[in-house]
Design an enzyme around this catalytic site. Structure first.
Site, mmCIF file in Angstrom:
data_model
loop_
_atom_site.group_PDB
_atom_site.id
_atom_site.type_symbol
_atom_site.label_atom_id
_atom_site.label_comp_id
_atom_site.label_asym_id
_atom_site.label_seq_id
_atom_site.Cartn_x
_atom_site.Cartn_y
_atom_site.Cartn_z
ATOM 1 N N HIS A 82 1.010 -1.265 -0.247
ATOM 2 C CA HIS A 82 0.059 -0.068 -0.073
ATOM 3 C C HIS A 82 1.025 1.156 -0.542
ATOM 4 C CE1 HIS A 82 -3.598 2.448 0.705
ATOM 5 N NE2 HIS A 82 -3.008 3.351 2.022
ATOM 6 N N ASP A 161 -15.096 2.665 6.933
ATOM 7 C CA ASP A 161 -14.041 3.443 7.056
ATOM 8 C C ASP A 161 -14.516 4.128 6.175
ATOM 9 O OD1 ASP A 161 -11.135 4.488 7.142
ATOM 10 O OD2 ASP A 161 -11.716 3.457 4.756
ATOM 11 N N ARG A 168 -14.298 12.013 8.571
ATOM 12 C CA ARG A 168 -13.381 13.581 9.200
ATOM 13 C C ARG A 168 -12.513 14.975 7.662
ATOM 14 N NH1 ARG A 168 -9.359 8.620 8.005
ATOM 15 N NH2 ARG A 168 -7.407 9.911 8.665
ATOM 16 N N SER A 183 -7.023 3.478 9.348
ATOM 17 C CA SER A 183 -8.663 3.690 7.940
ATOM 18 C C SER A 183 -7.517 2.909 6.969
ATOM 19 C CB SER A 183 -8.297 4.963 7.390
ATOM 20 O OG SER A 183 -8.435 5.490 6.299
ATOM 21 N N LYS A 187 -8.491 -1.327 5.616
ATOM 22 C CA LYS A 187 -8.986 -1.562 4.235
ATOM 23 C C LYS A 187 -8.008 -2.810 3.832
ATOM 24 C CE LYS A 187 -9.430 2.359 3.744
ATOM 25 N NZ LYS A 187 -9.236 3.891 3.216
HETATM 26 N N1 URA Z 1 -5.604 7.083 2.802
HETATM 27 C C1 URA Z 1 -6.530 6.651 3.805
HETATM 28 O O1 URA Z 1 -7.077 5.404 3.465
HETATM 29 N N2 URA Z 1 -6.895 6.992 4.315
HETATM 30 C C2 URA Z 1 -6.738 8.197 5.385
HETATM 31 O O2 URA Z 1 -6.936 8.156 6.281
HETATM 32 C C3 URA Z 1 -6.034 8.956 4.929
HETATM 33 C C4 URA Z 1 -5.412 8.491 3.416
#
Ligand code: URA
Length: 442
Positions: A82, A161, A168, A183, A187
Site C-alpha cells: 500500500h 472507514d 473526517r 483507516s 482496508k
Molecule cells: N488514505 C486512507 O485510506 N485513509 C486516510 O486516512 C488517509 C489516506
C-alpha cells in the site's frame, strides 16, 4: 452504553475499551449513531490520541464492518502493498509484475486517484479494454493461473472507514496518525493478505509532510499489522518531487513499460526495486540482499515485463499498446513549458505538479468526473539538472486549451531554479520493522 459518555471519556484523555470501540463502529455503520456525535469523538481523538491497543481495536472493528476477503484458495504467501499516495507514483504496476515473476502470488485491490494524487486503477483503465472490476472467481482464477491480478476495491470493504473518512474530510480530522493508520490498515486487513508492505510517502506531495511524522505513522501501521497477525514492514520514500518523469494515466503506463524493460527513470527504478525486494522478504524468499538480486534479475531478463503483459491480456486489455505507444489515444494539445531563467533545478513541487495534472484533465475535481487518460505532464528535467532560459522543462498534454495558461503559470512556480549546485537526495529515507527504525539506509 451512551455515546455521550464515550465522547466525554476520550475528551478527558482516557482510553476506550474494546467493547466501547465495537459499540461506536457498529452503531455508526448501522446508522444508529449520528454524524455530530462521531464528529465530536473524532475531534477528541485528534487531540488526545489513541494508544496501540485502541488503534488496533479500532482498525479491526472497521475491517470487520464489511466483507473480509478470504484469499486461502490462492496458494503461497500473499503479500499486499500500500502506498499512502503520491504524484507519478506508478510503483504498484512495476512491483506487482516483479514480485509475480519471482513466483509470489499478487492478488491486489487498488484505488482510484484522490485529490492531487493518482490511482493505480485509473492508470490501468487507460489501457484499451482492460477490466478492473472482476468477480471474485475470475480474480482468483487469474491469480492462480498467471500469478497476478490487480482490480478495483469491491463495494463493501470496510464501509465504516468509508463513512468515517467522509466525515473526517469535512471536520478537519484527517491528519491524525491513529485515524490515518486505522483507516489504511482496516482496508488492507479486510483485503485478506498474509503480509503487508507499506510505502509511506513523505514530503510536499504526501499526507505526511515531515520525515518524523511519516516515521510515526509507519510505526503505528506496522504495529497494527503485526498485532493483527500480518507480517508488516514499511519504507519511507520521497514525495517532495514527482516520482519518475510521467504524471497522468497513459503517460504513466508508458513509463511503467519502459521501467520493466530496464530503461525507466533512475529514481522510479530504484524505489520500485527496493519495494519489490521488501515484498519478497515478506514472502520469505530470502534475506533483503538476496531479494534485491531476485527483483533485479526478473527486471533485467524481461520476465517481469512478460508478467505485466500476461495480466493485461488476462483482464481483457489490448497488449499491443504496451509494445507500440503510438496506439494509445493521443492528446490533441501538447504544449511545452519553457524555462524563463537559467540555473540549476533545486526543487520541483510534487503537489503543484499533481494539481496541474488534474487541471489538464488527468484527475477528477469531483466524484464521478470523467478523466482524460491521455492528459498529464512529462517532466523533461529533474532536480540537479542545469537549464538555460528557453529550455523545455516539461510537456503538457491536454484537450483543455482554457486550462493551459494557469497550468503553465503554476508549473513554472513549481520549479525552483537557482544559481547553486544541489546534491540529489536518496529517495528512500527509512525502513521500519516491528523492532527497529533504520534511517537513511540505501
Ligand atoms: N488514505 C486512507 O485510506 N485513509 C486516510 O486516512 C488517509 C489516506
Amino acid at each position: 452504553m451512551r455515546m455521550y459518555d464515550l465522547i466525554l471519556k476520550k475528551r478527558n484523555g482516557n482510553e476506550l475499551t474494546d467493547d466501547e470501540l465495537d459499540f461506536i463502529i457498529n452503531g455508526y455503520t448501522n446508522d444508529e449513531i449520528e454524524d455530530y456525535q462521531i464528529s465530536a469523538l473524532l475531534m477528541a481523538i485528534y487531540f488526545k490520541g489513541m494508544n496501540e491497543r485502541e488503534t488496533a481495536k479500532l482498525t479491526m472493528a472497521m475491517a470487520s464492518s464489511g466483507d473480509m476477503i478470504d484469499l486461502s484458495s490462492i496458494g503461497g504467501i500473499k503479500v499486499d502493498k500500500h502506498s499512502t499516495g503520491g504524484v507519478g507514483d506508478k510503483t504498484s504496476l512495476i512491483i506487482g509484475p516483479i514480485v509475480a515473476a519471482c513466483n509470489v502470488p499478487v492478488a491486489k485491490m487498488s484505488g482510484r486517484g484522490l485529490g492531487h494524487t493518482g490511482g493505480t486503477i485509473d492508470k490501468m483503465e487507460s489501457i484499451p479494454g482492460l477490466k478492473t472490476s472482476l468477480d471474485t472467481e475470475e480474480f482468483f482464477s487469474i491469480v492462480n493461473s498467471i500469478g497476478i491480478s490487480i482490480i478495483g476495491q469491491t463495494g463493501n470493504i470496510a464501509p465504516a472507514d468509508k463513512k468515517l473518512y467522509a466525515l473526517r474530510d469535512v471536520t478537519a480530522t484527517v491528519d491524525s496518525i491513529p485515524l490515518i493508520a486505522s483507516s489504511i490498515m482496516s482496508k488492507k486487513i479486510a483485503a485478506g493478505s498474509d503480509a503487508i508492505l507499506l510505502d509511506v510517502k513523505t514530503g510536499s506531495g504526501a499526507f505526511m509532510k515531515t520525515l518524523d511524522d511519516s516515521i510515526e505513522l509507519a510505526k503505528e501501521m506496522v504495529n497494527i499489522g503485526v498485532n493483527t497477525g500480518r507480517d508488516t514492514l514499511a519504507l519511507i520514500t520521497d514525495m517532495d518531487t514527482p516520482l519518475g518523469f510521467a504524471i497522468g494515466n497513459s503517460l504513466e503506463i508508458m513509463e511503467v513499460v519502459n521501467t520493466l524493460k530496464g530503461c525507466g527513470p533512475k529514481d522510479l527504478t530504484e524505489v520500485s526495486l527496493e519495494l519489490a525486494a521488501n515484498m519478497l522478504v515478506l514472502a520469505k524468499k530470502g534475506t533483503l540482499d538476496e531479494c534485491r538480486i531476485l527483483a533485479k534479475n526478473v527486471l533485467e531478463n524481461g520476465h517481469a515485463f512478460n508478467k505485466l503483459c500476461d495480466m493485461v491480456e488476462a483482464q481483457g486489455g489490448d497488449i499491443s499498446v504496451l509494445n507500440d505507444f503510438s496506439l494509445f489515444e493521443k492528446s490533441p494539445i501538447v504544449a511545452n513549458l519553457i524555462s524563463d531563467r537559467s540555473g540549476i533545478i533545486t526543487y520541483i513541487d510534487a503537489e503543484s505538479c499533481g494539481l496541474a495534472s488534474v487541471s489538464l484533465g488527468a484527475g477528477r475535481t469531483k466524484k464521478g468526473d470523467d478523466i482524460d487518460y491521455s492528459a498529464g505532464i512529462v517532466l523533461k528535467k529533474k532536480i540537479g539538472d542545469k537549464v538555460n532560459k528557453g529550455d523545455i522543462l516539461a510537456e503538457l498534454y491536454t484537450s483543455k486549451e482554457d486550462s493551459l495558461k494557469d497550468v503553465k503559470k503554476s508549473m513554472l512556480e513549481a520549479f525552483r531554479i537557482e544559481d547553486r549546485d544541489i546534491k540529489v537526495k536518496n529517495h528512500i529515507y527509512a525502513r521500519i520493522t516491528k523492532d527497529r527504525v533504520y534511517r537513511m539506509y540505501s
